[in-house]
Design an enzyme around this catalytic site. Structure first.
Site, mmCIF file in Angstrom:
data_model
loop_
_atom_site.group_PDB
_atom_site.id
_atom_site.type_symbol
_atom_site.label_atom_id
_atom_site.label_comp_id
_atom_site.label_asym_id
_atom_site.label_seq_id
_atom_site.Cartn_x
_atom_site.Cartn_y
_atom_site.Cartn_z
ATOM 1 C CG ASN A 136 -0.303 2.685 -3.847
ATOM 2 O OD1 ASN A 136 -1.323 3.323 -3.549
ATOM 3 N ND2 ASN A 136 -0.364 1.584 -4.578
ATOM 4 C CG HIS B 272 2.863 5.720 -6.399
ATOM 5 N ND1 HIS B 272 2.411 4.502 -6.883
ATOM 6 C CD2 HIS B 272 1.769 6.364 -5.940
ATOM 7 C CE1 HIS B 272 1.106 4.420 -6.722
ATOM 8 N NE2 HIS B 272 0.690 5.541 -6.150
#
Length: 956
Positions: free
Chosen positions: A812, A808
């Site tokens: 991100n 992630h």
């Protein structure tokens, strides 16, 4: 269960996360705010107030000035004396420690935070209401639960129900404050060790139970790290909270067995009814709430999950009534109402205020482009690259924070030299944000253009970002020539790619295609088969114009990638057959080729869409949510696997609910600003069906699948990379190995052999539910390990932690650095590349820059996406990173703490290593022409828009 050190044994200290709140006494006050109060209000510190009764003899005028509800507080002082007398009478009828030695008094401390009104403000009206409840004898009370059963009745052995005294005596605080109360419990000497507490809240309003601890006669302290909101329990059996001791199901102390089972049943619920705000129920539902047909027929969307056509992971069930116009879909409720998630899954006060402040700030950054469009009668086009640059602050622009708002410390010797967070988080983070930022009405300068405003468009950078950019999870080793599609030829035409040897041979540095293949020097980013079935439908929306792209790149002798060719394909229609166009880069040193630039823009527009919908939302947010639900339903908080996983779940369900509300929903930000439009989420379901396997979410397996690594026992990490200078893979493998080693250490504390894994009933129920319910549409797919050994458990846990943290973080926190400059990653392509001899071809060559800008996102679309990813790429001020656990006393187990401390040091080592790699000038993919170092997998970061740092969880 691992043994806890005995009295006098020095406990290893758990590595700290964000700065904890300090412990201070609530200051005595006269009528007005003192200088001390003012400094404390604006210092970067939230006081932890020690609850104290108002001293006897305090003048009435002082009491009135001190409290808004002074009458209630003054009356409560008298009531406290009566309560004490009754309590003494009650204890006098029982044998006491002083009379016969059969009973002992245990000292305890409970820390609470009162109900919030909004953001950083305490609900003083609710506080007054709870004070009235105190006057009426409706207290918050706690019972201790022993690990032992009563010898005679064989029932759970509990203490008396002890109220928290002096609740109504505490000073009313405008901002959230932790209050600490002292408590005493009289229990028999043979009571045993408290393993749980039962909390009754007879107040009208909820409160946050931060922690509880009790000291035993042998001076051991039993800690209960809680951080849970407790609602009114007047008609219930109370809330159960366990200590921080960990037990496998078969090792659970007798006194806790029933409570362990009951608490899991409570969390599962019965699958019926609409969930209420105060519920604590975890259950599953499909993504049947993305559409809003009741608002407009055009907003109807297919249900994702529960079908062969559109399989998808499950989300948390809310139980809202079905849509009136589409019974298969769930109604979306009121416009501003948030979707249900269990209260403890919501952002905490600091995180929410920080998020709200950043949302407001980033929204302001989009105001100027919108106003300019309005002034120009709706003209949303960029006239030049200069107009895009005008959206940003000047280089190195930063808000200057007045020093009086961030003193080094409150006037308190115990906090001298420290810096902690202002209690009014929203105000502070809105006006004086953490990290590099801008003036109120301009965007921060994205990293990709911070050093050089032109380097982003070079061919070297075009290829480098496949290894060290926004989406380094797609590039694949090319293994066959010619390139072939796997789609049905009867429906989609000739599967052979239009890219031929003639297109690429000049860029192979004298090699033949066959030689380049055998030397593993040809790589591809291929979206052909994913996009082609949807291209006609996307283009029929008349919002944008897209192709099914693929880009072929070559690893040069200098160990950098260079593009060889781009293929853009349109599928067959009733009128014409499949049409593919191949574009090649201009010779070095030649003038800018705007046709080639447009081809690159189309590639990275599709890459941006794939990144947001699949690499980012599907593979992290959506796929982790079923693990969170199953963990809470099947693994007790007493379970060591629950303990090691829960940091990787923090805030995920809250941000997922927000995404369904405004980001991925029908008419939401994604549909409005990405070329795929209403087919965006539907396409992610197709990819989940065709390409998602649990085992391939592990970094090593993902690299092997894409041909970017092969197993090699002699190589570091047991893998040999196809491209040694592959920053995402190289940094990622360092953290993967550290995570795996930590999971190994933790698991082996509790599981002694494979049989103990296979016979763990909670663990097996958890894994079965994840596969057959949470990811039920893929239950029969390959890739699910059988959880029957220590090794399989370690690999499974490492994979979950990797996805929630590193995967992630990689997709991100670089969003703004790379895509904050719209031309680098346009979310929208609005024109096809013109054909030679057409009017548009003439326009392109007459005013190339303007035609290029008219072909990608307009100012409104760009501002909307920039504002969104600015929020998403920003670290919160209370972020918890790999190697950190912010919850005090999360474990008392020396072995558990030592394993975590070892992992923390590993993260320090990884961070140092990455900095060393950045300093190695031979690793040209580390920063590239844009001079933007790849720092996304550096484990820690400060708050703000930093472009680095790996939080434990999908926290934003």
């Amino acid at each position: 269960m691992a043994k806890t050190p005995g009295p006098g044994t020095a406990m290893p200290q758990a590595p700290a996360g964000p700065t904890p709140k300090a412990t201070v006494d609530v200051p005595k006050r006269s009528g007005l705010m003192s200088r001390h109060d003012l400094v404390m209000l604006f210092s970067r510190e939230v006081p932890l107030a020690m609850a104290q009764p108002i001293p006897e003899g305090t003048p009435k005028s002082t009491v009135l000035a001190l409290k808004a509800n002074s009458a209630v507080k003054a009356a409560a002082e008298g009531l406290e004396q009566v309560t004490t007398a009754v309590g003494n009478l009650f204890h006098s009828v029982l044998p006491t420690a002083s009379s016969n030695g059969d009973f002992v008094t245990l000292q305890a401390v409970v820390t609470v935070q009162k109900k919030l009104l909004v953001l950083d403000l305490t609900d003083l009206i609710a506080d007054s209401g709870d004070d009235v409840a105190e006057l009426l004898g409706q207290h918050v009370s706690i019972m201790l639960v022993s690990n032992k059963l009563d010898a005679k009745t064989k029932k759970v052995l509990v203490s008396e129900d002890v109220p928290i005294k002096d609740w109504a005596m505490t000073a009313d605080m405008l901002y959230p404050t932790n209050f600490r109360f002292q408590m005493e419990f009289k229990v028999p000497k043979n009571f045993g060790t408290p393993g749980a507490i039962i909390v009754m809240n007879r107040h009208v309003h909820e409160f946050l139970l931060v922690s509880f601890s009790v000291q035993l006669p042998d001076e051991r302290v039993i800690n209960f790290p809680i951080d849970s909101w407790v609602y009114n329990t007047s008609f219930k059996t109370g809330r159960v909270f366990f200590s921080n001791e960990l037990y496998l199901p078969t090792e659970t102390p007798e006194g806790l067995v029933g409570l362990r089972k009951q608490e899991l049943e409570n969390l599962r619920g019965n699958g019926k009814g609409e969930r209420k705000y105060q519920d604590r129920i975890y259950d599953y539902a499909t993504y049947n709430d993305l559409g809003d047909p009741d608002l407009h027929e055009s907003l109807k969307r297919p249900v994702l999950g529960g079908s062969k056509e559109f399989p998808y992971p499950r989300r948390i069930r809310t139980g809202r009534p079905p849509s009136q116009k589409d019974p298969k879909s769930e109604s979306r409720g009121q416009l501003l109402a948030l979707f249900y998630i269990p209260r403890d899954e919501k952002f905490d006060q600091v995180k929410f205020s920080d998020f709200a402040a950043e949302t407001l700030r980033s929204g302001q950054h989009a105001i100027v482009p919108i106003l300019k469009s309005a002034v120009r009668d709706g003209d949303q086009e960029f006239g030049s690259f200069g107009e895009i640059m005008d959206m940003y602050a000047a280089k190195k622009a930063q808000v200057v924070t007045p020093s009086n708002l961030t003193p080094q410390a409150a006037p308190n010797a115990s906090t001298a030299g420290t810096t902690t967070q202002n209690p009014l988080t929203f105000i502070h983070e809105y006006a004086f944000p953490s990290g590099p930022d801008t003036k109120l009405l301009t965007f921060p300068l994205p990293g990709v253009i911070a050093a050089d405003t032109q380097a982003w468009s070079t061919d070297v950078e075009f290829a480098r970002r496949m290894l060290a950019g926004l989406n380094p999870l797609v590039i694949t080793l090319l293994k066959e020539w010619p390139i072939k599609s796997k789609l049905d030829p009867a429906q989609f035409g000739d599967p052979i790619s239009a890219i031929t040897t003639k297109h690429i041979e000049s860029g192979l540095e004298g090699l033949t295609v066959e030689k380049a293949l055998s030397q593993k020097r040809l790589f591809i980013m291929d979206y052909h088969d994913i996009f082609l079935p949807y291209v006609n439908r996307i283009n029929e929306q008349k919002k944008g114009s897209t192709y099914a792209p693929r880009a072929l790149v070559f690893l040069t002798n200098e160990k950098i990638l260079m593009p060889l060719a781009i293929e853009l394909t349109l599928p067959p229609t009733k009128e014409v057959g499949k049409k593919s166009r191949v574009f090649t880069p201009p010779p070095p040193g030649s003038a800018k080729d705007w046709v080639w630039e447009l081809a690159k823009a189309h590639v990275f527009s599709c890459d941006f869409a794939y990144h947001e919908l699949i690499s980012h939302f599907l593979r992290t947010h959506a796929c982790i949510e079923p693990f969170i639900i199953a963990t809470n339903r099947q693994l007790s908080v007493l379970h060591p696997i629950h303990n090691v996983l829960v940091p990787h779940y923090k805030n995920t369900m809250d941000i997922n609910g927000a995404a369904r509300k405004a980001l991925i929903n029908a008419g939401g930000i994604i549909e409005q600003n990405f070329t795929a439009g209403k087919y965006s989420m539907e396409m992610s379901a197709v990819v989940y069906n065709l390409d998602w396997r649990f085992d391939e979410q592990a970094l090593p397996e993902d690299l092997i699948k894409r041909g970017m690594a092969v197993r090699d026992s002699s190589a570091k990490h047991g893998l040999k990379l196809a491209i040694e200078d592959y920053p995402y893979a190289a940094d990622g493998l360092e953290i993967w190995d550290a995570l795996k080693e930590y999971m190994t250490d933790h698991v082996k504390i509790f599981y002694k052999n494979d049989k103990s894994v296979a016979e763990d009933t909670e663990l097996q129920a958890w894994w079965t539910e994840i596969r057959t319910v949470g990811h039920g549409d893929k239950k029969d797919a390959p890739g699910w390990p059988t959880l029957n050994s220590i090794e399989s458990l370690i690999y499974t846990l490492t994979t979950i932690a990797w996805v929630a943290s590193c995967h992630h973080a990689a997709v991100n926190f670089g969003q703004y650095a790379y895509a904050g400059f719209m031309p680098n990653f346009p979310s929208m392509t609005r024109k096809f590349i013109p054909e030679p001899g057409t009017p548009d071809w003439e326009k392109l060559h007459k005013n190339s820059e303007r035609f290029y800008l008219d072909s990608i996102s307009n100012s409104t679309q760009a501002a909307s996406i920039m504002s969104t990813i600015e929020i998403l790429a920003t670290h919160a001020i209370d972020e918890e990173y790999l190697g950190q656990r912010a919850t005090p006393n999360w474990s008392n187990d020396e072995k558990v703490l030592n394993a975590f401390a070892k992992f923390t040091q590993k993260m320090v080592n990884v961070e140092n290593l990455i900095h060393e790699l950045h300093a190695d000038r031979s690793l040209r993919n580390r920063a590239g022409p844009v001079q933007l170092p790849y720092e996304l997998l550096i484990p820690t970061s400060g708050p703000g828009l930093t472009g680095k740092g790996v939080p434990n969880s999908i926290s934003i």
